[in-house]
Scaffold this active site. Structure first.
Site, PDB file in Angstrom:
ATOM      1  N   THR A 132       0.813  -1.212   0.000  1.00 18.61           N
ATOM      2  CA  THR A 132       0.000   0.000   0.000  1.00 18.61           C
ATOM      3  C   THR A 132       0.849   1.266   0.000  1.00 18.61           C
ATOM      4  OG1 THR A 132      -1.521   1.268   1.401  1.00 18.61           O
ATOM      5  CG2 THR A 132      -0.143  -0.305   2.524  1.00 18.61           C
ATOM      6  N   ASP A 133       0.279   2.338  -0.539  1.00 17.37           N
ATOM      7  CA  ASP A 133       0.980   3.638  -0.491  1.00 17.37           C
ATOM      8  C   ASP A 133       1.112   4.151   0.948  1.00 17.37           C
ATOM      9  OD1 ASP A 133      -1.703   4.282  -0.043  1.00 17.37           O
ATOM     10  OD2 ASP A 133      -1.808   5.830  -1.604  1.00 17.37           O
ATOM     11  N   GLU A 134       0.296   3.591   1.858  1.00 23.11           N
ATOM     12  CA  GLU A 134       0.314   4.104   3.239  1.00 23.11           C
ATOM     13  C   GLU A 134       1.643   3.851   3.947  1.00 23.11           C
ATOM     14  OE1 GLU A 134      -3.120   3.562   5.624  1.00 23.11           O
ATOM     15  OE2 GLU A 134      -4.490   3.953   3.975  1.00 23.11           O
ATOM     16  N   TYR A 157      -1.803  -0.310  11.089  1.00 20.55           N
ATOM     17  CA  TYR A 157      -1.989  -1.017   9.805  1.00 20.55           C
ATOM     18  C   TYR A 157      -0.798  -0.778   8.883  1.00 20.55           C
ATOM     19  CZ  TYR A 157      -3.331  -1.484   4.906  1.00 20.55           C
ATOM     20  OH  TYR A 157      -3.327  -1.787   3.555  1.00 20.55           O
ATOM     21  N   LYS A 161       2.157  -3.311   7.379  1.00 17.95           N
ATOM     22  CA  LYS A 161       2.400  -3.521   5.936  1.00 17.95           C
ATOM     23  C   LYS A 161       3.865  -3.187   5.604  1.00 17.95           C
ATOM     24  CE  LYS A 161      -0.189  -4.559   3.103  1.00 17.95           C
ATOM     25  NZ  LYS A 161      -0.660  -5.889   2.600  1.00 17.95           N
TER      26      LYS A 161
HETATM   27  P1  NAD Z   1     -10.038  -7.068   2.464  1.00 19.94           P
HETATM   28  O1  NAD Z   1     -10.015  -6.760   3.915  1.00 19.94           O
HETATM   29  O2  NAD Z   1     -11.267  -6.775   1.664  1.00 19.94           O
HETATM   30  O3  NAD Z   1      -9.712  -8.622   2.242  1.00 19.94           O
HETATM   31  C1  NAD Z   1      -8.719  -9.285   2.959  1.00 19.94           C
HETATM   32  C2  NAD Z   1      -8.899 -10.781   2.712  1.00 19.94           C
HETATM   33  O4  NAD Z   1      -7.851 -11.470   3.418  1.00 19.94           O
HETATM   34  C3  NAD Z   1     -10.227 -11.342   3.241  1.00 19.94           C
HETATM   35  O5  NAD Z   1     -10.779 -12.240   2.311  1.00 19.94           O
HETATM   36  C4  NAD Z   1      -9.822 -12.083   4.515  1.00 19.94           C
HETATM   37  O6  NAD Z   1     -10.672 -13.167   4.835  1.00 19.94           O
HETATM   38  C5  NAD Z   1      -8.411 -12.545   4.161  1.00 19.94           C
HETATM   39  N1  NAD Z   1      -7.576 -12.756   5.353  1.00 19.94           N
HETATM   40  C6  NAD Z   1      -7.400 -11.914   6.406  1.00 19.94           C
HETATM   41  N2  NAD Z   1      -6.589 -12.474   7.318  1.00 19.94           N
HETATM   42  C7  NAD Z   1      -6.229 -13.690   6.827  1.00 19.94           C
HETATM   43  C8  NAD Z   1      -5.391 -14.723   7.298  1.00 19.94           C
HETATM   44  N3  NAD Z   1      -4.779 -14.643   8.484  1.00 19.94           N
HETATM   45  N4  NAD Z   1      -5.240 -15.832   6.531  1.00 19.94           N
HETATM   46  C9  NAD Z   1      -5.866 -15.929   5.334  1.00 19.94           C
HETATM   47  N5  NAD Z   1      -6.682 -14.973   4.841  1.00 19.94           N
HETATM   48  C10 NAD Z   1      -6.863 -13.868   5.571  1.00 19.94           C
HETATM   49  O7  NAD Z   1      -8.768  -6.334   1.875  1.00 19.94           O
HETATM   50  P2  NAD Z   1      -8.567  -5.607   0.451  1.00 19.94           P
HETATM   51  O8  NAD Z   1      -9.041  -4.217   0.543  1.00 19.94           O
HETATM   52  O9  NAD Z   1      -9.061  -6.496  -0.610  1.00 19.94           O
HETATM   53  O10 NAD Z   1      -6.962  -5.560   0.424  1.00 19.94           O
HETATM   54  C11 NAD Z   1      -6.215  -6.647  -0.112  1.00 19.94           C
HETATM   55  C12 NAD Z   1      -4.738  -6.316  -0.022  1.00 19.94           C
HETATM   56  O11 NAD Z   1      -4.470  -5.125  -0.763  1.00 19.94           O
HETATM   57  C13 NAD Z   1      -4.240  -6.043   1.403  1.00 19.94           C
HETATM   58  O12 NAD Z   1      -2.976  -6.624   1.543  1.00 19.94           O
HETATM   59  C14 NAD Z   1      -4.159  -4.515   1.485  1.00 19.94           C
HETATM   60  O13 NAD Z   1      -3.160  -4.129   2.386  1.00 19.94           O
HETATM   61  C15 NAD Z   1      -3.806  -4.163   0.058  1.00 19.94           C
HETATM   62  N6  NAD Z   1      -4.248  -2.839  -0.423  1.00 19.94           N
HETATM   63  C16 NAD Z   1      -5.565  -2.464  -0.302  1.00 19.94           C
HETATM   64  C17 NAD Z   1      -5.987  -1.242  -0.858  1.00 19.94           C
HETATM   65  C18 NAD Z   1      -7.432  -0.792  -0.787  1.00 19.94           C
HETATM   66  O14 NAD Z   1      -7.727   0.320  -1.185  1.00 19.94           O
HETATM   67  N7  NAD Z   1      -8.360  -1.608  -0.328  1.00 19.94           N
HETATM   68  C19 NAD Z   1      -5.045  -0.414  -1.487  1.00 19.94           C
HETATM   69  C20 NAD Z   1      -3.712  -0.824  -1.558  1.00 19.94           C
HETATM   70  C21 NAD Z   1      -3.354  -2.044  -1.047  1.00 19.94           C
HETATM   71  O1  DAU Z   2      -4.205   4.025   0.474  1.00 17.41           O
HETATM   72  C1  DAU Z   2      -4.424   2.642   0.397  1.00 17.41           C
HETATM   73  C2  DAU Z   2      -5.259   2.201   1.581  1.00 17.41           C
HETATM   74  O2  DAU Z   2      -6.591   2.638   1.319  1.00 17.41           O
HETATM   75  C3  DAU Z   2      -5.230   0.687   1.796  1.00 17.41           C
HETATM   76  O3  DAU Z   2      -3.923   0.299   2.126  1.00 17.41           O
HETATM   77  C4  DAU Z   2      -6.198   0.276   2.920  1.00 17.41           C
HETATM   78  O4  DAU Z   2      -6.253  -1.129   3.025  1.00 17.41           O
HETATM   79  C5  DAU Z   2      -7.586   0.793   2.567  1.00 17.41           C
HETATM   80  O5  DAU Z   2      -8.478   0.508   3.626  1.00 17.41           O
HETATM   81  C6  DAU Z   2      -7.539   2.306   2.313  1.00 17.41           C
HETATM   82  O6  DAU Z   2      -7.196   2.986   3.548  1.00 17.41           O
HETATM   83  P1  DAU Z   2      -7.908   4.347   3.981  1.00 17.41           P
HETATM   84  O7  DAU Z   2      -7.780   4.540   5.434  1.00 17.41           O
HETATM   85  O8  DAU Z   2      -7.468   5.474   3.093  1.00 17.41           O
HETATM   86  O9  DAU Z   2      -9.429   3.995   3.547  1.00 17.41           O
HETATM   87  P2  DAU Z   2     -10.837   4.332   4.240  1.00 17.41           P
HETATM   88  O10 DAU Z   2     -11.885   3.991   3.230  1.00 17.41           O
HETATM   89  O11 DAU Z   2     -10.930   3.754   5.600  1.00 17.41           O
HETATM   90  O12 DAU Z   2     -10.759   5.908   4.382  1.00 17.41           O
HETATM   91  C7  DAU Z   2     -10.603   6.765   3.267  1.00 17.41           C
HETATM   92  C8  DAU Z   2     -10.548   8.175   3.795  1.00 17.41           C
HETATM   93  O13 DAU Z   2     -11.851   8.528   4.295  1.00 17.41           O
HETATM   94  C9  DAU Z   2      -9.585   8.372   4.940  1.00 17.41           C
HETATM   95  O14 DAU Z   2      -9.006   9.663   4.838  1.00 17.41           O
HETATM   96  C10 DAU Z   2     -10.467   8.296   6.185  1.00 17.41           C
HETATM   97  C11 DAU Z   2     -11.781   8.861   5.695  1.00 17.41           C
HETATM   98  N1  DAU Z   2     -13.000   8.308   6.327  1.00 17.41           N
HETATM   99  C12 DAU Z   2     -13.131   6.953   6.395  1.00 17.41           C
HETATM  100  C13 DAU Z   2     -14.241   6.385   6.977  1.00 17.41           C
HETATM  101  C14 DAU Z   2     -14.373   4.887   7.070  1.00 17.41           C
HETATM  102  C15 DAU Z   2     -13.998   9.156   6.785  1.00 17.41           C
HETATM  103  O15 DAU Z   2     -13.881  10.391   6.689  1.00 17.41           O
HETATM  104  N2  DAU Z   2     -15.101   8.590   7.363  1.00 17.41           N
HETATM  105  C16 DAU Z   2     -15.263   7.233   7.490  1.00 17.41           C
HETATM  106  O16 DAU Z   2     -16.311   6.803   8.032  1.00 17.41           O
END
Ligand code: NAD
Ligand code: DAU
Length: 347
Positions: A132-134, A157, A161
């Protein structure tokens, strides 16, 4: 030569979109999906591929060696076949990591090491670690994260990562594992668990419920359609260079407030739903991605614009009301009540 991909976390948001894409673009590849089905994992996301020849679901936890071994056994092909790993499984929600960091360390850090060790034992041809970019921390008003930006994670988190990224780096340098790391910005699209901002506001606005905005809502994120992310990961899997990190982004920065207003406009819902709530502790102010490396080296660029993909996404959640109802029940409900209190309760 036959190819098998072991996908971890394939029942989650990005993992399930990746599996759907693979079935479409690489129909000959075998797919093994190892997923623990935590609150965020949902087999329903892959109902359309469950019975497909060449697809196999393994219910297991990446923290447990025996579960990981069972997944590798299911992925084993004939001598000379190619075995790839794409590692999505993680605890992914920043707010949950603030409530309790430990599951983030055990799954994201320990689980990644268990997988890396197994990948070496099973002579994996390429391991893509989805990060992730985070991990880069937060930006001021200008600039963008590059692959050589120092790691400076601010939440439990992102710290977990970053730790997993370093373990992948170490496996490449010490053991010669062929691995790449991708670091992507915020994804949106179908099957995202409605604890994340975008599905949360689509669901709440559709029902006339308050839209919780943390702090002043002027935090900036870069938004990328999940299908574009899935295609970028496939491109790195096939064309990335061993040991390299690739940033992935949508070149689509906007404030949270602007994003929420776009959803409101899409749904013709009133601005009065916007409700400012207490800020997220340690909230990163701005993310932006310089994705020029993946474009120059691999030729990947996003295909979807925000203007086309946001309406697609809103329409998907509006039509998949039963999916939404089911994922919002049970554990999610309890978490939601704890996070937002009675005022924002979706019930
Ligand atoms: P998500 O939370 O929707 O899905 C995570 C999945 O992993 C689920 O199916 C869960 O059951 C499984 N999981 C969790 N713990 C586990 C374990 N111990 N063993 C096996 N499976 C397990 O997450 P997502 O948003 O799809 O993110 C997927 C990946 O991409 C993550 O590694 C996250 O850090 C990365 N990522 C997410 C975003 C985003 O915007 N959502 C952006 C950049 C990177
Ligand atoms: O940048 C990549 C990341 O994006 C991934 O690594 C994470 O897995 C993914 O969850 C996401 O993280 P964020 O914290 O950016 O996503 P979230 O949707 O939780 O929040 C997006 C933005 O909105 C953040 O600035 C927090 C804000 N927010 C979020 C929630 C849930 C609100 O203002 N209100 C809310 O209720």
């Amino acid at each position: 030569m036959n190819t098998t991909v072991l996908v971890t976390g394939g029942a989650g948001f990005i993992g399930s979109n990746f599996v759907h894409m693979l079935v479409e673009l690489r129909p000959d590849w075998r797919i093994v999906n190892l997923d623990a089905l935590t609150y965020a994992g949902n087999r329903e996301n892959l109902a359309a591929v469950e019975d497909r020849k060449g697809y196999r679901f393994v219910h297991g936890d990446i923290r447990k060696e025996e579960d990981v071994e069972a997944a590798f056994a299911a992925a084993k092909g004939a001598p000379g076949d190619r075995l790839l790993v794409v590692h999505f499984a993680a605890e992914s929600h920043v707010d949950r990591s603030i409530v309790s960091g430990l599951p983030f360390v055990t799954t994201n850090v320990v689980g990644t090491q268990v997988l890396l060790d197994a990948a070496r034992r099973h002579a994996v041809a390429r391991f893509v670690h989805v990060s992730t970019d985070e991990v880069y921390g937060t930006l001021g008003a200008t600039g963008a994260f590059r692959e050589d930006t120092p790691l400076s994670p601010n939440s439990p988190y992102s710290a977990s990562k970053a730790a997993s990224d370093l373990l992948v780096r170490a496996a490449v340098h010490t053991h010669g594992l062929d691995a790449c790391i991708t670091r992507c910005s915020n994804n949106y699209g179908p099957y995202q668990f409605p604890e994340k901002l975008l599905p949360l506001v689509i669901a709440n606005a559709s029902e006339g419920k308050p839209l919780p905005i943390y702090g002043d809502g002027l935090q900036v994120r870069d938004w990328l359609y999940v299908r574009d992310h899935a295609e970028a990961i496939l491109a790195v899997l096939e064309k990335g260079r061993k040991g390299e990190v690739y940033n992935i982004g949508g070149n689509n920065e906007m404030t949270n407030l602007a994003l929420v207003r776009c959803v409101l406009a899409e749904l013709a819902a009133p601005e009065s739903l916007i409700t400012y709530v207490k800020d997220r502790p340690g909230h990163d102010r701005r993310y932006a991605i310089d994705a020029s490396k993946i474009r120059a080296e691999i030729g990947w660029a996003p295909r979807f614009t925000f203007e086309t993909a946001l309406p697609l996404t809103v329409r998907w959640y509006r039509s998949e009301t039963e999916w939404l109802q089911r994922v919002r029940s049970g554990a999610y409900r309890e978490y939601y009540a704890r996070q937002y209190g009675a005022r924002g309760d979706p019930a």
